[in-house]
Design an enzyme around this catalytic site. Structure first.
Site, PDB file in Angstrom:
ATOM      1  N   ASP A 154       0.849  -1.190   0.000  1.00  0.00           N
ATOM      2  CA  ASP A 154       0.000   0.000   0.000  1.00  0.00           C
ATOM      3  C   ASP A 154       0.881   1.235   0.000  1.00  0.00           C
ATOM      4  OD1 ASP A 154      -2.104   2.009   0.829  1.00  0.00           O
ATOM      5  OD2 ASP A 154      -3.285   0.194   1.171  1.00  0.00           O
ATOM      6  N   TYR A 165     -12.844   5.661 -14.466  1.00  0.00           N
ATOM      7  CA  TYR A 165     -12.980   4.563 -13.517  1.00  0.00           C
ATOM      8  C   TYR A 165     -13.585   3.332 -14.189  1.00  0.00           C
ATOM      9  CZ  TYR A 165     -14.305   2.153  -9.174  1.00  0.00           C
ATOM     10  OH  TYR A 165     -14.456   1.237  -8.161  1.00  0.00           O
ATOM     11  N   THR A 183     -16.482   1.919   2.126  1.00  0.00           N
ATOM     12  CA  THR A 183     -15.025   2.000   2.150  1.00  0.00           C
ATOM     13  C   THR A 183     -14.633   3.463   2.367  1.00  0.00           C
ATOM     14  OG1 THR A 183     -14.823   2.422  -0.226  1.00  0.00           O
ATOM     15  CG2 THR A 183     -14.902   0.107   0.469  1.00  0.00           C
TER      16      THR A 183
END
Length: 252
Positions: free
Chosen positions: A36, A158, A193
């Site tokens: 990450d 996206y 999220t």
């Protein structure tokens, strides 16, 4: 696949779907490498689950290689879960003119090229594994989105990136069949999220209400449960599974 004792890479594992998956794998006895860009959070999660952290921009070859090298040093690398991603919103032509080409390019680089970069590097390492009793040497799971099919206004970049993830699922599975490596994709719907929690509460509530059943936001635990089943069910290969409560996105 028996998760116990195996090594797994989770990109985007410092938060959201990736964190939920990393915690599930560790709870199931797996060794987890979190990859990450969020160093502080990634290191914290890694400590909590007894895993390892490597700072990684998934679109960069050297970063991906460092993650795979770390994973292989810990044991038998058998799994990869690609959860790293970004979700900008911009219209093809907006108030300020044409869509920023740099934004489109970065979105494709992170979400699509980054996923493929990690897949190819992890698969190269997995191909060297001694096969399990089933003949399997590894399994990879990438994250697409229902936006790959029902892209909304402002989601050209996206949706294109996630559509690419969908499109490469089957050919990669076919490429790697001779190596005993499976390749799957999960296409989540509206999930709770960090990306979504940045929206106003009324927007979050409206999105949750738009899911036919169950009428709630998906959770990282929902995603992790499906990822676990994919790892354990070796007949799942070359497929995209929508995890969305039967939602079909409206234009906006």
């Amino acid at each position: 696949m028996d998760i116990q004792g195996k090594v797994f890479i989770v990109t985007g594992g410092a938060s959201g779907l990736g964190e939920g998956t990393a915690r599930m794998l560790a709870a199931s006895g797996g060794k987890v490498v979190i990859a990450d860009m969020q160093a502080d959070k990634g290191e914290q999660v890694a400590r909590e689950i007894g895993g390892a952290f490597v700072k990684c921009d998934v679109s960069q070859e050297a970063d991906g290689q460092a993650v795979v090298a770390k994973a292989v040093s810990l044991g038998k690398l058998m799994g990869l879960v690609n959860c790293a991603g970004i979700a900008p919103a911009e219209k093809t032509v907006g108030k300020n003119g044409a869509h920023n080409l740099g934004v489109f390019t970065k979105t494709v680089m992170v979400n699509l090229v980054g996923s493929f970069n990690m897949i190819r590097l992890a698969a190269e390492a997995m191909a060297k594994n001694t096969p399990e009793a089933t003949g399997e040497r590894g399994c990879m799971i990438s994250t697409a989105s229902v936006a790959a099919y029902d892209g909304q206004i402002g989601q050209a970049a996206y949706s294109a990136s996630k559509g690419g993830v969908v499109g490469m699922t089957l050919p990669i599975a076919r490429d790697l069949a001779r190596n005993g490596i499976r390749n799957m994709t999960i296409a989540p719907g509206i999930f709770g999220t960090p990306m979504l929690f940045g929206m106003p509460k009324e927007v979050q509530d409206a999105l949750a209400a738009s899911v036919p059943f169950p009428s709630r936001l998906g959770t990282p635990e929902d995603y992790a449960k499906l990822a676990k089943h994919i790892f354990e069910n070796d007949m799942l290969n070359g497929e995209v599974i929508r995890l969305d409560g039967a939602i079909r996105l409206a234009p906006k």
